[in-house]
Design an enzyme around this catalytic site. Structure first.
Site, PDB file in Angstrom:
ATOM      1  N   TRP A   9      35.773  10.093   7.158  1.00  0.00           N
ATOM      2  CA  TRP A   9      34.518  10.843   7.318  1.00  0.00           C
ATOM      3  C   TRP A   9      34.633  12.306   6.896  1.00  0.00           C
ATOM      4  O   TRP A   9      33.629  13.014   6.821  1.00  0.00           O
ATOM      5  CB  TRP A   9      34.065  10.780   8.789  1.00  0.00           C
ATOM      6  CG  TRP A   9      33.497   9.462   9.216  1.00  0.00           C
ATOM      7  CD1 TRP A   9      33.344   8.342   8.444  1.00  0.00           C
ATOM      8  CD2 TRP A   9      32.991   9.138  10.515  1.00  0.00           C
ATOM      9  NE1 TRP A   9      32.784   7.334   9.194  1.00  0.00           N
ATOM     10  CE2 TRP A   9      32.556   7.795  10.474  1.00  0.00           C
ATOM     11  CE3 TRP A   9      32.875   9.840  11.720  1.00  0.00           C
ATOM     12  CZ2 TRP A   9      32.006   7.148  11.580  1.00  0.00           C
ATOM     13  CZ3 TRP A   9      32.335   9.204  12.819  1.00  0.00           C
ATOM     14  CH2 TRP A   9      31.899   7.868  12.749  1.00  0.00           C
ATOM     15  N   LYS A  10      35.868  12.757   6.692  1.00  0.00           N
ATOM     16  CA  LYS A  10      36.090  14.175   6.326  1.00  0.00           C
ATOM     17  C   LYS A  10      35.421  15.082   7.376  1.00  0.00           C
ATOM     18  O   LYS A  10      35.477  14.758   8.551  1.00  0.00           O
ATOM     19  CB  LYS A  10      35.622  14.436   4.894  1.00  0.00           C
ATOM     20  CG  LYS A  10      36.248  13.422   3.928  1.00  0.00           C
ATOM     21  CD  LYS A  10      36.068  13.743   2.483  1.00  0.00           C
ATOM     22  CE  LYS A  10      36.765  12.662   1.646  1.00  0.00           C
ATOM     23  NZ  LYS A  10      36.754  12.936   0.221  1.00  0.00           N
ATOM     24  N   HIS A  92      46.364  14.108   2.361  1.00  0.00           N
ATOM     25  CA  HIS A  92      45.139  13.953   1.560  1.00  0.00           C
ATOM     26  C   HIS A  92      45.037  15.124   0.575  1.00  0.00           C
ATOM     27  O   HIS A  92      45.422  16.247   0.900  1.00  0.00           O
ATOM     28  CB  HIS A  92      43.908  13.908   2.478  1.00  0.00           C
ATOM     29  CG  HIS A  92      42.670  13.460   1.767  1.00  0.00           C
ATOM     30  ND1 HIS A  92      41.940  14.308   0.965  1.00  0.00           N
ATOM     31  CD2 HIS A  92      42.063  12.251   1.690  1.00  0.00           C
ATOM     32  CE1 HIS A  92      40.920  13.628   0.443  1.00  0.00           C
ATOM     33  NE2 HIS A  92      40.975  12.376   0.862  1.00  0.00           N
ATOM     34  N   GLU A 161      44.929   7.751  -4.667  1.00  0.00           N
ATOM     35  CA  GLU A 161      43.618   8.399  -4.700  1.00  0.00           C
ATOM     36  C   GLU A 161      43.629   9.503  -5.748  1.00  0.00           C
ATOM     37  O   GLU A 161      43.974  10.647  -5.438  1.00  0.00           O
ATOM     38  CB  GLU A 161      43.299   8.946  -3.304  1.00  0.00           C
ATOM     39  CG  GLU A 161      41.875   9.367  -3.173  1.00  0.00           C
ATOM     40  CD  GLU A 161      41.463   9.572  -1.714  1.00  0.00           C
ATOM     41  OE1 GLU A 161      40.759   8.706  -1.194  1.00  0.00           O
ATOM     42  OE2 GLU A 161      41.836  10.591  -1.129  1.00  0.00           O
TER      43      GLU A 161
HETATM   44  P1  13P Z   1      34.908   9.553  -1.858  1.00  0.00           P
HETATM   45  O1  13P Z   1      34.827   8.101  -1.486  1.00  0.00           O
HETATM   46  O2  13P Z   1      33.773  10.361  -1.359  1.00  0.00           O
HETATM   47  O3  13P Z   1      35.197   9.718  -3.312  1.00  0.00           O
HETATM   48  O4  13P Z   1      36.195  10.136  -1.093  1.00  0.00           O
HETATM   49  C1  13P Z   1      37.393   9.548  -1.300  1.00  0.00           C
HETATM   50  C2  13P Z   1      38.355  10.128  -0.339  1.00  0.00           C
HETATM   51  O5  13P Z   1      38.771  11.262  -0.486  1.00  0.00           O
HETATM   52  C3  13P Z   1      38.763   9.285   0.787  1.00  0.00           C
HETATM   53  O6  13P Z   1      39.904   9.782   1.389  1.00  0.00           O
END
Ligand code: 13P
Length: 250
Positions: A9-10, A92, A161
């Site tokens: 969710w950041k 991350h 990622e």
């Molecule tokens: P998005 O799915 O918004 O590109 O984000 C990816 C992310 O950083 C998940 O950790």
């Protein structure tokens, strides 16, 4: 093997009420799906109000590199474990962007694994440049795993990622399942160098970067791919639930 679907969710949503609303919708759907490991990584402050259990697991988005002490603003692996987090995201790219170097990532990974937390080590190149990126990813993995005992392998997950593929990036566009497939082989080979064959074969490798309900299937069907790490699309419970449904069929 159950697919691992992680919602990162950041720094969202803005209020506990909204967090509970998304969580409740996802929890309800996850309860009916036996083929998926559903994990939600909310901001730290929401961990105590979101209850894991049933088919849903909680993750921390980060942990401190130390177990306690004079670190203003930091939150330890022990603390998040105490609040019900059984997973943690480590290294991350958005944390690395804030200045977190490879050595700090390694220390955080160690802290998290030492607490028995399933730890999702994020690696990925910043630019889409075919020539150099495998080396960047290999370097990140080798530096993060240096000195981490092999018996921690069973709790380790690697998320590939690529930074350029994250939706908030200026050009943010998902990578291709084919590239994820190739990278997953490369990642496995790198882990083999550090932890040996068995650990490398068993390691879950997941993909993150602009995953949504439309493209999730491609990444989930990749041979050797263990799941996805979802940012933006995980804040929309309906969209995220669709991804869970898709994963459940694979
Ligand atoms: P998005 O799915 O918004 O590109 O984000 C990816 C992310 O950083 C998940 O950790």
């Amino acid at each position: 093997m159950k697919k691992i679907i992680i919602a990162n969710w950041k720094m969202n949503p803005p209020s506990p009420k909204e967090a509970q609303a998304i969580f409740a919708k996802v929890k309800g759907r996850a309860a009916r799906l036996s083929g998926v490991e559903t994990v939600i990584a909310p901001p730290f402050v929401f961990l105590p109000i979101l209850k894991s259990g049933g088919k849903i697991k909680l993750a921390a988005q980060d942990v401190a590199k130390d177990d306690g002490g004079p670190w203003t603003g930091e939150v330890s692996a022990r603390m998040v474990k105490g609040l019900g987090a059984s997973y943690a995201i480590i290294g991350h790219s958005e944390r690395r962007e804030l200045g977190e170097g490879d050595e700090v990532v390694r220390e955080k990974l160690y802290q998290s694994l030492s607490r028995g937390i399933k730890s999702v080590l994020c690696v990925g190149e910043k630019e889409k440049s075919q020539e150099v990126f495998p080396h960047i990813v290999r370097d990140e993995i080798k530096k993060a795993l240096r000195g981490i005992p092999k018996y921690f392998a069973s709790k380790t997950i690697i998320a590939y990622e690529p930074v350029w593929a994250i939706s908030s990036h200026s050009k943010g566009k998902a990578d291709t399942p084919q590239n994820f497939f190739e990278m997953s082989i490369f990642i496995r080979r790198t882990v083999l160098d550090v932890w040996g064959k068995l650990a490398a074969l068993r390691l879950p490798i997941i993909y993150g970067g602009s995953v949504n309900a439309k493209n999730a299937r491609g990444f989930l069907e990749v041979d050797g791919g263990a799941g996805v790490l979802v940012g933006k699309a995980s804040l929309d419970a309906r969209e995220f639930n669709k991804i869970l449904e898709i994963a459940n069929t694979i």
